[in-house]
Motif scaffolding. Structure first.
Motif, short mmCIF file in Angstrom:
data_model
loop_
_atom_site.label_atom_id
_atom_site.label_comp_id
_atom_site.label_asym_id
_atom_site.label_seq_id
_atom_site.Cartn_x
_atom_site.Cartn_y
_atom_site.Cartn_z
N LEU C 58 26.56 36.22 63.41
CA LEU C 58 27.32 35.06 63.87
C LEU C 58 26.99 33.85 63.01
O LEU C 58 26.92 32.73 63.49
CB LEU C 58 27.02 34.81 65.36
N ARG C 60 27.82 31.02 61.15
CA ARG C 60 29.09 30.30 61.05
C ARG C 60 28.98 29.10 60.14
O ARG C 60 29.79 28.19 60.23
CB ARG C 60 29.55 29.88 62.43
N CYS C 61 27.98 29.08 59.27
CA CYS C 61 27.92 28.09 58.20
C CYS C 61 27.85 26.67 58.74
O CYS C 61 28.48 25.75 58.20
CB CYS C 61 29.11 28.22 57.27
N TYR C 78 30.60 20.60 66.03
CA TYR C 78 29.95 21.79 65.48
C TYR C 78 28.58 21.99 66.12
O TYR C 78 28.14 23.12 66.33
CB TYR C 78 29.81 21.66 63.96
N ARG C 81 29.00 23.86 69.28
CA ARG C 81 29.26 25.28 69.14
C ARG C 81 28.05 26.04 68.64
O ARG C 81 28.10 27.27 68.53
CB ARG C 81 30.46 25.49 68.21
N TYR C 84 26.10 27.46 72.41
CA TYR C 84 27.22 27.18 73.30
C TYR C 84 26.84 27.25 74.77
O TYR C 84 27.62 26.87 75.62
CB TYR C 84 28.36 28.15 73.01
N VAL C 85 25.66 27.75 75.09
CA VAL C 85 25.28 27.81 76.50
C VAL C 85 24.75 26.45 76.97
O VAL C 85 24.83 26.12 78.14
CB VAL C 85 24.24 28.93 76.71
N LEU C 165 32.98 23.86 78.61
CA LEU C 165 31.89 24.52 77.89
C LEU C 165 31.40 23.69 76.71
O LEU C 165 30.21 23.53 76.53
CB LEU C 165 32.37 25.90 77.42
N LEU C 166 32.31 23.20 75.91
CA LEU C 166 31.93 22.46 74.70
C LEU C 166 32.49 21.06 74.86
O LEU C 166 33.68 20.87 74.92
CB LEU C 166 32.52 23.15 73.47
N ARG C 386 23.40 30.21 63.58
CA ARG C 386 24.04 28.93 63.25
C ARG C 386 25.31 29.09 62.44
O ARG C 386 25.40 29.24 61.32
CB ARG C 386 23.06 27.99 62.56
#
Lengths: 164, 161, 386
Positions: C58, C60-61, C78, C81, C84-85, C165-166, C386
């Motif tokens: 995962l 994600r740059c 970002y 994300r 995300y919890v 959530l975000l 990350r």
């Protein structure tokens, strides 16, 4: 004895086409592959937990791809993960469906521009039936996507597909 | 101890070493930083952990930075006993960057160093298991370098949008 | 007859296997690896000899994206994300770091709201940890109860900023919205309700005999190993180290509240077991309730957006700020070159560091116990990779 049971008691005949009977059975028990990728997986978990209860649609998570009908790609697909997703999809038995949940698996989402390690849309490796937009989609949106998939299943014809 | 005292103690301890390259920047940026020559980072690290006044037992973070022409490795050190902190920094050239690994001193450095190797291409001499950690093994290049070009394809999958 | 010579299989770390050993692959698709973690297990029968974690599924740059943003504020989505919890806690860490770099003093009301949000988010995060840990061990019921109560917290967040959530809620220098008037009574109501629920959770799961048997003697992490591996959060406190950044490296207004740090005491077995890490999470939820209740009482009036800078252009320099996220020490190392774009941001994520100790604590355990160990570390792959 319920109403339906009495119906069966009296005449024991229901007239329908084989397709709609099979489709009704299939769409009411869409088993789901239990795996989450990223943020959307948390919303997927919320959708299958108490408040939203996706199980009432017959969606039961199974841990192995051999037993499932639908794969919910919930989250960012990275290049390292893409080959694994392809393999999981290949292991699923036909007829199989894919719901792409969230912007990341639809098109790369917020990572579309500089994500050197992000696959810009899971439809580049596997075919997708339903796209659920949102970042992340709410559980209601996922359920809506599921109902869309059920509509799709309802209008299919297994018999014709075989011949064609 | 204040950063000033830490820096003075380090200078006193390593006064005999000619190319230690100690350079303390204690006021200008936000975090007080001490620059050390990469050849001696291992001795400095050992001293910082084992000395009774220092006792830096907690390596909080180890990050690589691309300074365009140079690569830096930054160590954020904390002491849980003494409640003080210091930032140690080493700089290496972009060609064949190599820094001694501090994995033998703080084992948490293992994964941090692998990450710095993966994303910046800094090799850590003496690291027991220096493999890529985040990217696949057959990935080419080190993406957090400022001059990195995103590849067009990886394993047949198109990378740019 | 020619003798076939088969080279012994080699693990990813270059270790050749003995005859009785074999490699089993666990993940990345596995119901109890909490995401896309892959573990290469070298097992001797049912006993785990070595664990080689493979992460990055995962990746994600995040750090590359930060360098391409036109503004420091744009990094916040970002950061959300990343883990995300517990998005609120991530934002909190990032804005603390950025404000330290910019030398901004934020209004008192902002600090209070941030603390309330961060602590509510800590409860929500621990509820997921506890619920999914129950599933890993084989107890499905607590999961449903945990998610029911978590939804109540999410309703509070939704009421405040519209997202579940975000959130993109905490901005550098302030907040995106003030809390609505009905927030405070609703939050107070939740605190009273949840305190009773915690007792139920303990009865349901924590002191359940099967649960205790599965976790009490498993995955022992000695305190010195935990410190050397820079473990933090419930991992470190479960090993009996009394260390919490909210008290030991204070930030925001935590010093104004009266609360305790939960530490594993080895109530049902040796100190540092999976059960200790679990009980630390349970106790932390109760302490978070205490903090939230006090903050709700003391919250001052004020404008939450007055300190948001119009133009963010920090002086060249670098800062490392760390906060206590539900998983441990979440630090942001920000390098500024004097322009509006961050030159480099490195996130020191607690999950990444905590996971690196897994080989150390799972050697010699059963494969089934490994599931208990992974669950007790409480990793979120978004922040590990990350």
């Amino acid at each position: 004895m319920g109403l339906l049971d009495r119906q069966f008691d009296n005449s024991n005949i229901v007239i329908t086409s084989l397709d709609s009977l099979l489709n009704w059975a299939r769409l009411s028990s869409l088993y789901q592959l239990q795996f989450g990728l990223a943020c959307c997986a948390i919303e997927m978990m919320a959708a299958s937990a108490s408040n939203f209860d996706m199980m009432r649609f017959g969606v039961i998570p199974r841990a192995t791809p051999r037993q499932v009908d639908v794969m919910i790609v919930s989250g960012t697909v990275t290049l390292k993960m893409a080959t694994r997703i392809k393999r999981l999809y290949d292991q699923m038995a036909e007829p199989r469906y894919v719901i792409s949940m969230g912007s990341c698996s639809n098109c790369g989402g917020p990572y579309w521009e500089h994500g050197y390690h992000v696959l810009k849309g899971v439809d580049r490796v596997i075919p997708v039936d339903v796209y659920v937009p949102g970042c992340p989609p709410r559980p209601e949106a996922l359920i809506e996507g599921l109902i869309k998939l059920q509509e799709k299943v309802r209008n299919e014809s297994l018999a014709k597909k075989r011949i064609a | 101890m204040t950063p000033q005292e830490i820096s003075e103690k380090l200078a006193a301890k390593f006064s005999g070493v000619s190319d230690i390259g100690l350079e303390a920047k204690l006021d200008a940026p936000v975090d007080p930083t001490i620059k050390v020559s990469p050849n001696h980072i291992l001795e400095v690290a050992k001293f910082l952990r084992d000395d009774d006044d220092m006792q830096f037992d907690f390596l909080s973070c180890l990050s690589g930075v691309d300074l365009k022409g140079k690569l830096a490795v930054v160590y954020q050190l904390f002491s849980m006993v003494k409640r003080h902190k210091i930032t140690i920094r080493v700089e290496v050239p972009t060609e064949n960057p190599s820094v001694p690994s501090v994995e033998s001193i703080w084992r948490t450095a293992n994964w941090h160093e692998r990450e710095a190797y993966d994303l910046f291409g800094i090799t850590f001499a003496g690291h027991p298991d220096l493999r890529r950690i985040l990217l696949p093994y057959d990935w080419e290049g080190h993406p957090l370098r400022k001059d990195y070009q995103v590849p067009e394809f990886y394993n047949g999958m198109k990378v740019p949008y | 007859m020619s003798e076939a010579i088969i080279a012994p299989p080699i693990s990813s770390t270059g270790r050749s296997l003995r005859t009785e050993e074999m490699i089993i692959n666990m993940g990345p698709q596995h119901p109890s690896t909490h995401g896309v973690l892959r573990l290469e297990l070298i097992v001797d029968g049912e006993i785990v000899v070595d664990v080689v974690p493979h992460i990055g599924y995962l990746h994600r740059c995040f750090e590359k994206h930060c360098e391409h943003m036109t503004n420091y504020q744009q990094v916040i989505p970002y950061v959300d994300r990343m883990d995300y919890v517990c998005s609120m806690n991530n934002e909190f860490a990032y804005v603390v770091a950025a404000e330290r770099l910019l030398k901004i003093q934020v209004p008192e009301r902002v600090e209070y709201i941030r603390v309330i949000m961060a602590e509510l988010q800590r409860i929500a995060s621990h509820l997921i940890a506890v619920g999914t840990y129950g599933i890993d061990i084989g107890a499905f019921t607590p999961f449903l109860y945990c998610f029911r109560d978590r939804e109540m917290i999410l309703d509070l967040f939704e009421m405040t900023c519209g997202a579940r959530l975000l959130y993109n809620y905490m901005w550098i220098g302030g907040l995106s919205h003030d809390i609505p008037v009905e927030f405070v009574p609703k939050a107070k109501e939740f605190c009273g309700y949840f305190r009773k629920q915690l007792r139920d959770f303990n009865d349901l799961l924590t002191y359940n005999e099967i649960f205790v048997k599965r976790t009490a003697n498993v995955g022992l992490l000695p305190a010195d190993v935990a410190v050397n591996f820079a473990c933090s959060g419930p991992m470190l406190r479960g090993s009996g180290v009394n260390w919490d950044l909210r008290r030991d490296d204070p930030y925001s207004v935590y010093h104004k509240f009266d609360w305790d740090i939960a530490v594993g005491k080895g109530e049902v077995g040796p100190v540092g077991s999976c059960w200790d890490r679990h009980i630390v999470r349970m106790a932390e939820m109760e302490q978070s309730i205490r903090i939230v209740e006090q903050a709700l009482e003391q919250i001052p009036e004020g404008d939450v957006q007055s300190a948001i800078p119009k133009r963010i252009r920090p002086n060249p320099g670098e800062v490392y700020a760390r906060t206590e996220s539900p998983r441990g020490e979440l630090g942001f190392y920000i390098v500024s070159d004097g322009t509006g774009t961050p030159y480099r941001i490195k996130a020191r994520s607690p999950g990444f560091v905590n996971l690196s100790v897994i080989n150390e604590i799972s050697r010699g355990s059963m494969i089934a116990d490994l599931v208990a160990i992974i669950g007790s570390i409480d990793i979120v792959l978004g922040e590990v990779d990350r």
